[in-house]
Design an enzyme around this catalytic site. Structure first.
Site, mmCIF file in Angstrom:
data_model
loop_
_atom_site.group_PDB
_atom_site.id
_atom_site.type_symbol
_atom_site.label_atom_id
_atom_site.label_comp_id
_atom_site.label_asym_id
_atom_site.label_seq_id
_atom_site.Cartn_x
_atom_site.Cartn_y
_atom_site.Cartn_z
ATOM 1 N N ASN A 1 -13.690 0.346 -6.918
ATOM 2 C CA ASN A 1 -14.741 1.304 -6.578
ATOM 3 C C ASN A 1 -15.417 1.912 -7.810
ATOM 4 O O ASN A 1 -15.871 3.050 -7.763
ATOM 5 C CB ASN A 1 -14.145 2.456 -5.764
ATOM 6 C CG ASN A 1 -13.517 1.992 -4.470
ATOM 7 O OD1 ASN A 1 -13.928 0.994 -3.901
ATOM 8 N ND2 ASN A 1 -12.513 2.714 -4.009
ATOM 9 N N HIS B 1 -3.646 6.033 3.841
ATOM 10 C CA HIS B 1 -4.400 4.902 3.299
ATOM 11 C C HIS B 1 -3.903 3.572 3.854
ATOM 12 O O HIS B 1 -4.674 2.764 4.378
ATOM 13 C CB HIS B 1 -4.307 4.912 1.775
ATOM 14 C CG HIS B 1 -5.193 3.924 1.092
ATOM 15 N ND1 HIS B 1 -4.802 2.625 0.833
ATOM 16 C CD2 HIS B 1 -6.452 4.033 0.596
ATOM 17 C CE1 HIS B 1 -5.783 1.985 0.209
ATOM 18 N NE2 HIS B 1 -6.793 2.817 0.064
ATOM 19 N N ASP C 1 0.839 -1.189 0.000
ATOM 20 C CA ASP C 1 0.000 0.000 0.000
ATOM 21 C C ASP C 1 0.879 1.247 0.000
ATOM 22 O O ASP C 1 1.974 1.233 -0.572
ATOM 23 C CB ASP C 1 -0.919 -0.040 1.228
ATOM 24 C CG ASP C 1 -2.271 0.593 0.977
ATOM 25 O OD1 ASP C 1 -2.318 1.833 0.838
ATOM 26 O OD2 ASP C 1 -3.273 -0.132 0.925
ATOM 27 N N SER D 1 -11.178 -0.656 -0.604
ATOM 28 C CA SER D 1 -9.866 -0.699 0.043
ATOM 29 C C SER D 1 -9.977 -1.103 1.507
ATOM 30 O O SER D 1 -9.056 -1.716 2.061
ATOM 31 C CB SER D 1 -9.184 0.673 -0.023
ATOM 32 O OG SER D 1 -8.651 0.925 -1.289
#
Length: 425
Positions: A279, A177, A147, A360
């Site tokens: 998404n 994130h 990530d 996520s």
């Protein structure tokens, strides 16, 4: 040490079909794939290029800036399987859904521990392996987070190491994130802040995305290669990222997909991968790595009361009905399972807590579940033992088989979607 699996052949023809000869004379970012047994550092040195990344576990090769003449020399080299452009793309699932992030002003150390509705929805508060009771008894599993990095000194996380595949300077999180993803997997059960699905799991910060949420082919391969090289330690990996692409269902041997080939080698080494479905409110078959059959692809649902049945109020972020498939979530037959992904609370950078939404944040529920399953198998001799190469498929089947078939709403694409349930792990 875990034995290294036999690396799959990556046909020259399939790689060559992807190549377009550069029109410029300047060096361009390039990934060079080598035959097994060829030393990547020596091969890069033989053509006088400085390798940005060397790959030796999930694949054999290197990444570097290479001019067209040298690329031509490499293509003619019998040790070289392929020479591919190193594309930098927006990894879409790594973007949070716009406008939903909320960072709490109070530092995490002074907030009483909360067990989020999402955690209760998947049954982690009832898991005998998680043992969520406010006492810091840690799940004995290692999880890699591929990530934007993780805040290494976050007081509610057990971060034990990592690698920076972006700049080579630091694996810490500058965006937030990756730190949120990490908290959903394994925030400590310590009486303050929040708590993860697999509390206290050892977290490895694998920084493959920049502060802009972008990543290159070479940086993603660097992360997967590092995890594979350390598969004797790391059992589970989370990839809350994605890009447009399709699976050839043959580990990249047909369409020349290096990320797919690398993940196949990593799963063969015993690492279980959870991946965000994306998404785009579209079929997840168009997003990789979610489309790969070797990973556990995770869609997002809204849950506000921590229980099935759709009896809770709409969520505070989008006003979605309780127990509905999130309107932004990808769907389709490539989705393995669903988990909470709307208004999810987790750890944030600067030692705080935050709320955010996106697939996520659904994927790490499943990564945490894979960690619980791994720990439960280790602790229960009665459970069948499987080979390292077979373990990711066994875990994937167990999580899907143990999921709760729920009346998740949101259209025909989501009816009957299975929702993660770890209460028996």
């Amino acid at each position: 040490m875990r034995p290294h699996p036999t690396r799959r052949a990556f046909p020259v023809a399939s790689v060559a079909a992807l190549l377009v000869a550069p029109a410029l004379t300047a060096a361009t970012p390039t990934v060079v794939v080598l035959r097994d047994g060829v030393d990547p550092a020596r091969k890069a040195g033989s053509v006088s290029v400085t390798a940005r990344h060397l790959y030796s576990a999930a694949l054999s090769g290197f990444a570097a800036d290479i001019d067209p003449a040298t690329q031509a020399r490499l293509r003619a080299d019998p040790d070289v399987v392929g020479v591919l452009p190193d594309a930098t793309r927006r990894y879409t699932a790594a973007r949070s859904v716009e406008g939903t992030i909320r960072t709490f002003a109070t530092a995490v150390e002074v907030t009483p521990q909360t067990v989020s509705p999402g955690l209760r929805r998947v049954g982690a508060d009832r898991s005998p392996t998680a043992k969520i009771d406010g006492l810091d008894e840690r799940v004995d599993v290692d999880v890699a987070i591929l990530d934007t990095g993780i805040q290494a000194n976050h007081p509610d996380l057990n971060v034990v190491g990592g690698v920076d595949c972006v700049s080579g300077l630091t694996s810490t999180d500058l965006v937030g994130h990756g730190t949120m993803v990490a908290g959903i997997v394994g925030a400590l059960d310590n009486g303050f802040g929040t708590v993860g699905v697999a509390p206290g799991a050892r977290l490895w910060s694998i920084r493959v995305l920049s502060s802009r949420g972008t990543g290159s082919t070479s940086s993603i391969l660097c992360g997967i290669d590092w995890v594979t090289r350390n598969a004797a330690t790391i059992e589970v990996a989370n990839m809350s990222l994605g890009q447009e692409g399709e699976s050839d269902d043959a580990c990249g041997t047909v369409n020349g997909d290096l990320m797919h080939a690398a993940i196949c080698e990593s799963t063969a080494a015993g690492v279980t991968y959870a991946a965000a479905a994306g998404n785009q409110a579209a079929d997840s078959s168009g997003i990789v790595p979610a489309a790969y059959p070797e990973v556990v692809a995770v869609a997002a649902i809204a849950d506000t009361d921590g229980a099935p049945g759709g009896l809770g109020p709409p969520d505070d972020c989008f006003d979605y009905p309780d127990d509905s498939l999130a309107a932004f979530s990808n769907f389709g037959p490539r989705v393995s399972i669903a988990a909470p992904g709307v208004c999810v609370e987790s750890t944030a950078i600067r030692s705080r807590l935050a709320v955010n939404s996106g697939t996520s944040f659904a994927a790490p529920f499943v990564a945490g579940a894979a960690a619980l399953y791994t720990a439960s198998v280790a602790g229960r001799a009665a459970l069948p033992l499987v080979s390292l190469a077979g373990r990711p498929a066994a875990i994937r089947a167990a999580l899907i088989g143990g999921a709760t078939r729920s009346s998740v709403g949101g259209g025909a694409t989501s009816v009957g979607q299975t929702v993660l349930d770890v209460s028996d792990l």
